[in-house]
Design a protein around this motif. Structure first.
Motif, mmCIF file in Angstrom:
data_model
loop_
_atom_site.group_PDB
_atom_site.id
_atom_site.type_symbol
_atom_site.label_atom_id
_atom_site.label_comp_id
_atom_site.label_asym_id
_atom_site.label_seq_id
_atom_site.Cartn_x
_atom_site.Cartn_y
_atom_site.Cartn_z
ATOM 1 N N MET A 1 39.003 39.558 110.215
ATOM 2 C CA MET A 1 38.639 40.594 111.192
ATOM 3 C C MET A 1 39.587 41.785 111.117
ATOM 4 O O MET A 1 39.173 42.906 111.006
ATOM 5 N N ASN A 29 42.033 36.469 112.249
ATOM 6 C CA ASN A 29 40.715 36.015 111.805
ATOM 7 C C ASN A 29 39.666 36.196 112.896
ATOM 8 O O ASN A 29 39.992 36.293 114.083
ATOM 9 N N GLU A 30 38.442 36.190 112.465
ATOM 10 C CA GLU A 30 37.305 36.323 113.384
ATOM 11 C C GLU A 30 37.354 35.208 114.426
ATOM 12 O O GLU A 30 37.527 34.033 114.092
ATOM 13 N N ASP A 65 37.397 44.592 110.021
ATOM 14 C CA ASP A 65 36.072 44.047 109.700
ATOM 15 C C ASP A 65 35.709 44.330 108.238
ATOM 16 O O ASP A 65 34.578 44.695 107.911
ATOM 17 N N LYS A 84 32.966 48.557 117.751
ATOM 18 C CA LYS A 84 33.576 47.265 117.387
ATOM 19 C C LYS A 84 34.749 46.858 118.260
ATOM 20 O O LYS A 84 35.143 45.687 118.247
ATOM 21 N N ARG A 161 33.317 43.194 118.938
ATOM 22 C CA ARG A 161 33.718 41.964 118.228
ATOM 23 C C ARG A 161 35.219 41.774 118.326
ATOM 24 O O ARG A 161 35.743 40.723 117.951
ATOM 25 N N PHE A 162 35.897 42.793 118.821
ATOM 26 C CA PHE A 162 37.349 42.795 118.763
ATOM 27 C C PHE A 162 37.874 43.393 120.069
ATOM 28 O O PHE A 162 37.534 44.538 120.409
ATOM 29 N N THR A 193 36.977 38.268 119.146
ATOM 30 C CA THR A 193 38.365 38.195 118.701
ATOM 31 C C THR A 193 39.235 38.976 119.691
ATOM 32 O O THR A 193 38.890 40.103 120.059
#
Lengths: 233, 443
Positions: A1, A29-30, A65, A84, A161-162, A193
């Protein structure tokens, strides 16, 4: 990630050059929940700003990513940040003139969603943090814990995602801090994440992985947490 | 996003009402002052004959004193503005122009067989028949007189709309008889409302006077011994030796007839110029026109400049007004900078949430535009107040030019938006360039 390799960041004035990060390398990491600790001035916030594309490193390589972000334009960085990354700040950073609904609406506006989609996301985000009934309230009408939950809702509405959290419990009492922490853990369980900067070793320990930053570099973690525990004991 | 930015701008303005009011006032005062001056300049510099600017020409002949050039009017061409009656009647014999007009201002006492209408003095234009077609004066009823009336007396009259309204109400008065200085004249036409401003066809008697109330044929001069009610300049009292009274006046070197021609193309113009040169040569043979051969054909736009309808002082005043607007813009820049930088933390949050520098820049520029629109609307109010002041101070002389038309209303709003955008450029750029991370940590 997230993958940083030999990241450097220095600030220069007329007479002094300060190295905030030196050969900083880190991989997240993801789906991980990583806490970041370290003494004041060690470079935690600089790391977070670079990770969140709010600042550009002086040197090194940063892949978010899977995409190298060093050469992106301001518009591309802004879009990536919007799509993101979610931010949670110690001071909440809600816009005081806007009610909760409109505060959560801000990142969705820049995303270009239509009105219906924005409303759906805002209502769901408020529901997730348990503040649906307060949508029309101004931030000043809420407690600190509630304001932080709004900030989390604002970060969640874009389904990032983050998630980057800078001392998210720093301004909260222990009860509210625990509630916010549980919420973050819950969010992480959904697959987001999370990188969280904190001074609190108890909270740091609740993360899946802890790293410590000292003098702008990642230091040996287990040793540092042990030292902190001895110090607090 | 524009709608979103506007809603943010209005929210921001409501959030700081005093600062917002000061900024709007700064723009409004600047726009109000400059639009007052610019409106007067705009209205005075309009050319009502712009559509025929390449066809109409004012005619000048230099038959003035050989020892001293005609020197009235700083931008004049040192030729008399008007013609003598002799020259005007000679030029009327040409068949080169499509249309031609010899004319001047006069006045009659008007009366009708109606006890309710009291006699009044009406400003009259004594003219040849082409006047109405050449200057696009539209008829409501009837039309102009026959060509023969330009040379021999025929007691017919064309009324302005206002005169017809005054004498006969709204009805078609063609065929009615009115008394002019006690003589019966038959109404053959009534104009629609027509009031070109500036009064380009006769700038000798006030640039912004109303057009005439009556129009009568040029052929009536001798019968009624008509003199000019306007400017009348002469230099050679010997020329009409042997003649007395009105005939002496008609044969004198007094210049009092305005002369216009309509020429359809360059060839026709060249032919007419040759005709004028020949006329002067013939007159020279008779002892007149002792100065070097000189004549002029001036377009309406040139005629307005030569007659200094928009004078130098007005232009200087316009620049002063724009300079004042610039001062107001500088003030607005300072106020906007203070306001925007106070909102820098919010801009930092927006940047963190995905706003690009450009988004922040446009958002704040939109706020400047909103200030501009509000300032423009308030500025129009101030300009209307200023124009009222101009009308009062001018004692009626500027009644027809000291008012705003729609073009100037839109120009005022445009000027305000441009001014506020200029004022907002630097503050908006400054806030878009700030480093968000500074504010995120310290907020």
């Amino acid at each position: 990630m997230l993958k940083m390799h030999n990241i450097r960041k220095s600030y220069r004035t007329d007479t002094i050059e300060t190295h905030a990060l030196r050969d900083f390398s880190l991989e997240v990491n993801e789906g991980e929940f990583v806490s970041v600790t370290g003494p004041s001035g060690s470079g935690k916030t600089t790391f977070l700003n670079i990770a969140g594309l709010l600042e550009t490193p002086t040197g090194g390589e940063y892949l978010l990513d899977g995409q190298e972000v060093g050469n992106l334009s301001d518009r591309e960085r802004s879009r990536m940040r919007n799509e993101k990354i979610g931010f949670i700040f110690q001071g909440f950073n809600l816009i005081p003139d806007l009610n909760l609904f409109d505060n959560i609406d801000v990142p969705l506006r820049y995303r270009g969603f239509n009105g219906k989609e924005r409303r759906r996301r805002i209502e769901r985000a408020l529901e997730q943090v348990g503040l649906s009934a307060r949508a029309k309230h101004l931030p000043a009408q809420l407690s600190g814990g509630q304001q932080q939950r709004v900030a989390i809702a604002r970060a969640l509405a874009g389904e990032p995602r983050f998630l980057l959290a800078d001392e998210p419990t720093g301004n909260l009492d222990s009860l509210m801090a625990r509630q916010v922490m549980e919420l973050l853990e819950f969010i992480n369980e959904w697959g987001t994440t999370i990188v969280m900067v904190t001074h609190d070793p108890d909270l740091a320990r609740r993360a899946q992985r802890n790293i410590q930053i000292v003098d702008g570099q990642v230091s040996d973690l287990r040793q540092s947490i042990a030292q902190q525990e001895i110090a607090t004991a | 996003m524009i709608g979103y930015y506007i809603s943010l701008a209005l929210r921001s303005l409501r959030g700081t009402p005093i600062l917002s009011a000061l900024m709007i006032a700064a723009i409004a005062v600047g726009v109000g002052a400059s639009m007052t001056v610019l409106t007067v300049n705009y209205m005075t510099s309009k050319n009502p004959l712009v559509d025929k600017d390449d066809q109409l020409y004012a005619v000048q002949l230099d038959g003035w004193d050989p020892n001293e050039a005609y020197n009235r009017g700083a931008k004049g061409n040192q030729m008399p503005w008007q013609l003598t009656y002799r020259d005007a009647t000679a030029l009327l014999r040409s068949d080169i122009p499509k249309r031609q007009v010899a004319m001047h201002k006069f006045g009659f006492t008007v009366s009708v067989d109606d006890a309710e209408v009291r006699p009044f003095v009406a400003v009259t234009r004594v003219t040849t028949r082409d006047f109405f077609a050449l200057f696009d004066a539209p008829f409501q009823y009837g039309g102009t007189w026959e060509k023969s009336a330009d040379e021999s007396p025929k007691q017919v009259v064309v009324l302005s709309q206002a005169t017809n309204e005054k004498l006969f109400g709204d009805k078609n008065s063609v065929g009615e008889v009115i008394q002019l200085n006690g003589e019966a004249f038959t109404v053959i036409g009534v104009l629609k409302e027509w009031n070109p401003s500036p009064k380009v066809y006769d700038l000798n008697n006030g640039h912004f006077q109303d057009s005439e109330e009556l129009y009568i044929p040029f052929g009536l001069h001798r019968k009624f011994e008509i003199h000019s009610w306007g400017n009348n300049n002469g230099w050679n009292s010997d020329i009409a030796k042997g003649l007395t009274g009105y005939e002496a006046h008609l044969h004198s070197e007094s210049v009092w007839i305005q002369y216009w021609v309509e020429l359809e193309n360059g060839a026709q113009k060249r032919e007419y110029e040759e005709f004028l040169a020949n006329h002067i040569r013939q007159q020279k043979e008779q002892g007149r026109f002792q100065r070097p051969l000189k004549f002029a054909l001036s377009r309406p736009s040139e005629w307005l400049v030569m007659n200094e309808v928009l004078d130098h002082d007005s232009r200087v005043l316009a620049w002063c007004a724009l300079a004042f607007l610039l001062v107001c813009v500088v003030n607005a820049i300072a106020l906007l900078l203070a306001k925007f930088l106070r909102k820098a933390p919010e801009a930092g949050v927006r940047r963190a949430l995905g706003a690009s520098r450009q988004s922040i820049f446009v958002q704040h520029l939109m706020e400047s535009s909103c200030i501009g629109v509000l300032g423009g609307i308030a500025g129009i109010g101030l300009a209307l107040l200023g124009l009222t002041g101009v009308r009062v101070l001018a004692g009626g002389g500027f009644d027809r030019v000291a008012h705003m038309d729609w073009a100037m209303v839109f120009a005022a709003i445009g000027l305000a938006i441009v001014a506020s955008l200029l004022a907002g450029l630097y503050p908006a750029w400054r806030i878009s360039q700030t480093n968000p991370s500074i504010y995120l940590k310290t907020q």
